[in-house]
Design a protein around this motif. Sequence first.
Motif, short mmCIF file in Angstrom:
data_model
loop_
_atom_site.label_atom_id
_atom_site.label_comp_id
_atom_site.label_asym_id
_atom_site.label_seq_id
_atom_site.Cartn_x
_atom_site.Cartn_y
_atom_site.Cartn_z
N SER A 290 -5.30 7.82 -1.19
CA SER A 290 -5.26 6.37 -1.34
C SER A 290 -6.64 5.77 -1.55
O SER A 290 -6.87 4.99 -2.49
N SER A 291 -7.58 6.14 -0.69
CA SER A 291 -8.89 5.47 -0.70
C SER A 291 -9.87 6.06 -1.69
O SER A 291 -10.63 5.32 -2.34
N ALA A 292 -9.87 7.39 -1.85
CA ALA A 292 -10.87 8.04 -2.69
C ALA A 292 -10.44 8.16 -4.15
O ALA A 292 -11.29 8.26 -5.04
N ARG B 99 -4.90 12.64 7.12
CA ARG B 99 -6.18 12.72 6.43
C ARG B 99 -6.01 12.65 4.92
O ARG B 99 -6.66 11.84 4.25
N SER C 231 -4.58 9.38 3.41
CA SER C 231 -5.62 8.37 3.35
C SER C 231 -6.63 8.68 2.25
O SER C 231 -7.11 7.78 1.55
N PHE C 232 -6.94 9.96 2.08
CA PHE C 232 -7.91 10.37 1.06
C PHE C 232 -7.41 10.03 -0.35
O PHE C 232 -8.16 9.46 -1.15
N TYR D 198 3.18 11.86 -3.45
CA TYR D 198 2.04 11.00 -3.77
C TYR D 198 1.11 11.69 -4.77
O TYR D 198 0.73 11.11 -5.79
N GLU E 138 0.85 -1.19 0.00
CA GLU E 138 0.00 0.00 0.00
C GLU E 138 0.88 1.25 0.00
O GLU E 138 1.63 1.52 0.94
N TYR F 139 -6.75 6.88 -5.67
CA TYR F 139 -5.87 5.84 -6.21
C TYR F 139 -6.58 4.50 -6.35
O TYR F 139 -6.37 3.76 -7.33
N SER F 140 -7.44 4.17 -5.41
CA SER F 140 -8.12 2.88 -5.45
C SER F 140 -9.02 2.74 -6.67
O SER F 140 -9.31 1.62 -7.12
N TRP G 186 -8.04 0.64 -9.92
CA TRP G 186 -8.25 -0.81 -10.01
C TRP G 186 -9.45 -1.10 -10.90
O TRP G 186 -9.48 -2.08 -11.65
N CYS H 33 -12.92 14.28 -6.89
CA CYS H 33 -12.19 14.11 -5.62
C CYS H 33 -11.00 15.07 -5.54
O CYS H 33 -10.71 15.61 -4.47
#
Length: 212
Positions: free
Chosen positions: A107-109, A101, A104-105, A169, A70, A111-112, A115, A144
């Motif tokens: 990554s989750s909102a 914050r 994580s944003f 990032y 990750e 970059y994910s 997939w 986003c």
Amino acid sequence: MTDTLTLYGARGSGAVAVEAALTLIGQPYELIESYTWDQDDPESGDKVLAANPMRQVPALVLPSGEVLTESAAILIWLAERHPQARLAPRPGEPGRGQFLRWMSFVSSAIYSLYWVKDDPSRLVPDPAGHAALEERVLERIAQCWAIMDSQVSPGRYILGEELTVLDLYVNVVSRFRPRRERFYREAPKMAGCVRRVDEDPRLAALWAQRMG
């Protein structure tokens, strides 16, 4: 035991943000190219299975044999492991909460979603629906970026005057579709920060070689 880290990554991938952090820290690492999206060369992507059963990069193998996966987690770990590099606010320092914050944003909102975007058949079996799904995903990514931009107050960099792994990032992920031109429109406050990281002389060779 050597201090060299082993990084499974690929040119043009999110792993390049980890390479950028390692470059700034001055940490030696062995790079194992693993193009997980190349359907014509599945053996390249399969290399990463030795470290990550998700078959995704980046995967970082420590000298002890411990594996980190990750991208956000690896970047945060590197910043904490090398505090002298000042690549993140330390626990208890101002800005630490916002750093966690937004790491994580992204990554989750954002970059994910790649997939799904990179292979719509993962969620929609019917090829007739792939174009519409991809379009919706790209619009969500742009949205986003705009949401993030509306809630940050950058200085020279996203969190203020010091470069952090968050800048690395965002720099890498903002190069992915819908590409930088759209990113600049949606995130005008972060645009200058991203360009500043583009122009950092310590990273010039890396960006040219690994992002093209």
